[in-house]
Scaffold this motif. Sequence first.
Motif, PDB file in Angstrom:
ATOM      1  N   SER A 126       0.848  -1.194   0.000  1.00 38.28           N
ATOM      2  CA  SER A 126       0.000   0.000   0.000  1.00 38.28           C
ATOM      3  C   SER A 126       0.879   1.238   0.000  1.00 38.28           C
ATOM      4  O   SER A 126       2.044   1.193   0.402  1.00 38.28           O
ATOM      5  N   GLY A 127       0.311   2.331  -0.464  1.00 38.96           N
ATOM      6  CA  GLY A 127       1.029   3.596  -0.462  1.00 38.96           C
ATOM      7  C   GLY A 127       0.647   4.438  -1.661  1.00 38.96           C
ATOM      8  O   GLY A 127       0.044   3.954  -2.623  1.00 38.96           O
ATOM      9  N   THR A 128       0.995   5.716  -1.593  1.00 35.85           N
ATOM     10  CA  THR A 128       0.723   6.648  -2.684  1.00 35.85           C
ATOM     11  C   THR A 128       1.924   7.564  -2.861  1.00 35.85           C
ATOM     12  O   THR A 128       2.465   8.083  -1.883  1.00 35.85           O
ATOM     13  N   ILE A 129       2.325   7.742  -4.106  1.00 33.26           N
ATOM     14  CA  ILE A 129       3.415   8.654  -4.448  1.00 33.26           C
ATOM     15  C   ILE A 129       2.823   9.781  -5.279  1.00 33.26           C
ATOM     16  O   ILE A 129       2.172   9.537  -6.302  1.00 33.26           O
ATOM     17  N   VAL A 130       3.019  11.011  -4.821  1.00 33.08           N
ATOM     18  CA  VAL A 130       2.503  12.195  -5.511  1.00 33.08           C
ATOM     19  C   VAL A 130       3.686  13.019  -5.996  1.00 33.08           C
ATOM     20  O   VAL A 130       4.474  13.514  -5.187  1.00 33.08           O
ATOM     21  N   ASN A 131       3.816  13.162  -7.294  1.00 34.00           N
ATOM     22  CA  ASN A 131       4.916  13.924  -7.878  1.00 34.00           C
ATOM     23  C   ASN A 131       4.388  15.240  -8.436  1.00 34.00           C
ATOM     24  O   ASN A 131       3.573  15.249  -9.368  1.00 34.00           O
ATOM     25  N   ILE A 132       4.839  16.344  -7.841  1.00 37.10           N
ATOM     26  CA  ILE A 132       4.375  17.657  -8.283  1.00 37.10           C
ATOM     27  C   ILE A 132       5.156  18.087  -9.514  1.00 37.10           C
ATOM     28  O   ILE A 132       6.357  18.374  -9.461  1.00 37.10           O
ATOM     29  N   GLN A 163       2.369   2.043 -13.620  1.00 38.69           N
ATOM     30  CA  GLN A 163       2.049   0.719 -14.148  1.00 38.69           C
ATOM     31  C   GLN A 163       2.830  -0.381 -13.428  1.00 38.69           C
ATOM     32  O   GLN A 163       2.328  -1.490 -13.242  1.00 38.69           O
ATOM     33  N   GLU A 164       4.052  -0.076 -13.017  1.00 45.41           N
ATOM     34  CA  GLU A 164       4.863  -1.061 -12.296  1.00 45.41           C
ATOM     35  C   GLU A 164       4.312  -1.348 -10.905  1.00 45.41           C
ATOM     36  O   GLU A 164       4.398  -2.485 -10.409  1.00 45.41           O
ATOM     37  N   LEU A 165       3.741  -0.317 -10.274  1.00 49.10           N
ATOM     38  CA  LEU A 165       3.321  -0.455  -8.884  1.00 49.10           C
ATOM     39  C   LEU A 165       1.853  -0.797  -8.696  1.00 49.10           C
ATOM     40  O   LEU A 165       1.463  -1.240  -7.607  1.00 49.10           O
ATOM     41  N   ALA A 166       1.043  -0.604  -9.724  1.00 46.17           N
ATOM     42  CA  ALA A 166      -0.393  -0.866  -9.590  1.00 46.17           C
ATOM     43  C   ALA A 166      -0.692  -2.280  -9.075  1.00 46.17           C
ATOM     44  O   ALA A 166      -1.534  -2.453  -8.182  1.00 46.17           O
ATOM     45  N   PRO A 167      -0.021  -3.326  -9.587  1.00 38.57           N
ATOM     46  CA  PRO A 167      -0.309  -4.674  -9.083  1.00 38.57           C
ATOM     47  C   PRO A 167       0.100  -4.881  -7.627  1.00 38.57           C
ATOM     48  O   PRO A 167      -0.305  -5.862  -6.999  1.00 38.57           O
ATOM     49  N   LEU A 168       0.906  -3.946  -7.097  1.00 42.31           N
ATOM     50  CA  LEU A 168       1.389  -4.064  -5.719  1.00 42.31           C
ATOM     51  C   LEU A 168       0.569  -3.225  -4.746  1.00 42.31           C
ATOM     52  O   LEU A 168       0.915  -3.111  -3.569  1.00 42.31           O
ATOM     53  N   GLY A 169      -0.493  -2.605  -5.246  1.00 39.15           N
ATOM     54  CA  GLY A 169      -1.364  -1.817  -4.378  1.00 39.15           C
ATOM     55  C   GLY A 169      -0.857  -0.419  -4.092  1.00 39.15           C
ATOM     56  O   GLY A 169      -1.309   0.229  -3.142  1.00 39.15           O
ATOM     57  N   ILE A 170       0.090   0.068  -4.891  1.00 35.59           N
ATOM     58  CA  ILE A 170       0.680   1.392  -4.679  1.00 35.59           C
ATOM     59  C   ILE A 170       0.268   2.306  -5.829  1.00 35.59           C
ATOM     60  O   ILE A 170       0.366   1.940  -6.994  1.00 35.59           O
ATOM     61  N   ASN A 171      -0.207   3.511  -5.478  1.00 32.72           N
ATOM     62  CA  ASN A 171      -0.689   4.468  -6.465  1.00 32.72           C
ATOM     63  C   ASN A 171       0.358   5.532  -6.759  1.00 32.72           C
ATOM     64  O   ASN A 171       1.161   5.894  -5.889  1.00 32.72           O
ATOM     65  N   VAL A 172       0.341   6.053  -7.985  1.00 28.64           N
ATOM     66  CA  VAL A 172       1.230   7.145  -8.386  1.00 28.64           C
ATOM     67  C   VAL A 172       0.400   8.212  -9.080  1.00 28.64           C
ATOM     68  O   VAL A 172      -0.373   7.917  -9.989  1.00 28.64           O
ATOM     69  N   ILE A 173       0.566   9.450  -8.617  1.00 27.03           N
ATOM     70  CA  ILE A 173      -0.165  10.580  -9.189  1.00 27.03           C
ATOM     71  C   ILE A 173       0.833  11.653  -9.604  1.00 27.03           C
ATOM     72  O   ILE A 173       1.661  12.077  -8.797  1.00 27.03           O
ATOM     73  N   ALA A 174       0.764  12.085 -10.848  1.00 26.88           N
ATOM     74  CA  ALA A 174       1.509  13.272 -11.281  1.00 26.88           C
ATOM     75  C   ALA A 174       0.542  14.445 -11.226  1.00 26.88           C
ATOM     76  O   ALA A 174      -0.627  14.318 -11.587  1.00 26.88           O
ATOM     77  N   VAL A 175       1.034  15.583 -10.770  1.00 25.17           N
ATOM     78  CA  VAL A 175       0.187  16.762 -10.586  1.00 25.17           C
ATOM     79  C   VAL A 175       0.733  17.918 -11.405  1.00 25.17           C
ATOM     80  O   VAL A 175       1.922  18.237 -11.331  1.00 25.17           O
TER      81      VAL A 175
END
Length: 276
Positions: A126-132, A163-175
Amino acid sequence: MATWLITGSSTGLGRALAEAVLARGDNAVVTARNTGSVGDLVTTYPGSALALELDVTDPGAVAEVVAQGESRFGGVDVLVNNAGYGYRAAVEEGDDEDVRRLFATNFFGPVALIKAVLPGMRQRRSGTIVNISSIGAKVCPPGSGYYAASKAALEGVSGSLRQELAPLGINVIAVEPGGFRTDFAGRSLTQSATVIDDYADTAGKRRKEHDTAHGNQPGDPVKAAQALITAAESDRPPALLMLGTDAVTAATAVLDGQLAEIDQWRELSVSTDLTD
């Protein structure tokens, strides 16, 4: 209760986000080059705020900050790569060392933080990475080629990482924020020492001495912070989040123009395929 690690927490969007997550009861590792600028957050939220000095271009410091955050709170749930700055120069005017320093902060620093938090996120699944990033990555204004390139690189990594992390339950958002009422166009904006007169009507118009944006930006950092929290907590976070009417309007115009040009040149584009 989530634990956030927010870089560039001393002013602007990073500061607004730190205040917002702490006010709602979450934990926050708030970083800045000078912890004195975020010390008041620890005073107000002594149990949930951890202020740490961080220069994102220092790999050792990055690793130590993540380790301290994990030790204090048990793990980092949301990483927000917010630290960064602008650089104005025509491409020909850009100083090589300036550009290397820009990429070290705006691209390689965030990548180092991503690599540092991912082992814990993968373990927890689990987790979320937000890249500004910036609307500049899409609009590519004259005079901002190097800044746009640094943010476009961050978005490219974000897309593959998602795409690499989606199967691992980790989200990535570019802002991609538009113009916000922060210090970005003031103290946080640098430019080349070299000035070439031939670019006066293009890149030259956006040099700091000619720019009137500072203090007149339409975006509210407090509202942007709440939007980031909403996106990060969504069951299906966006791959790309625009912030501000100006960002949405500009992105739509760029994408419409790109689609029209693709269509205009479609016949030539597809003519390059091998034929039997």
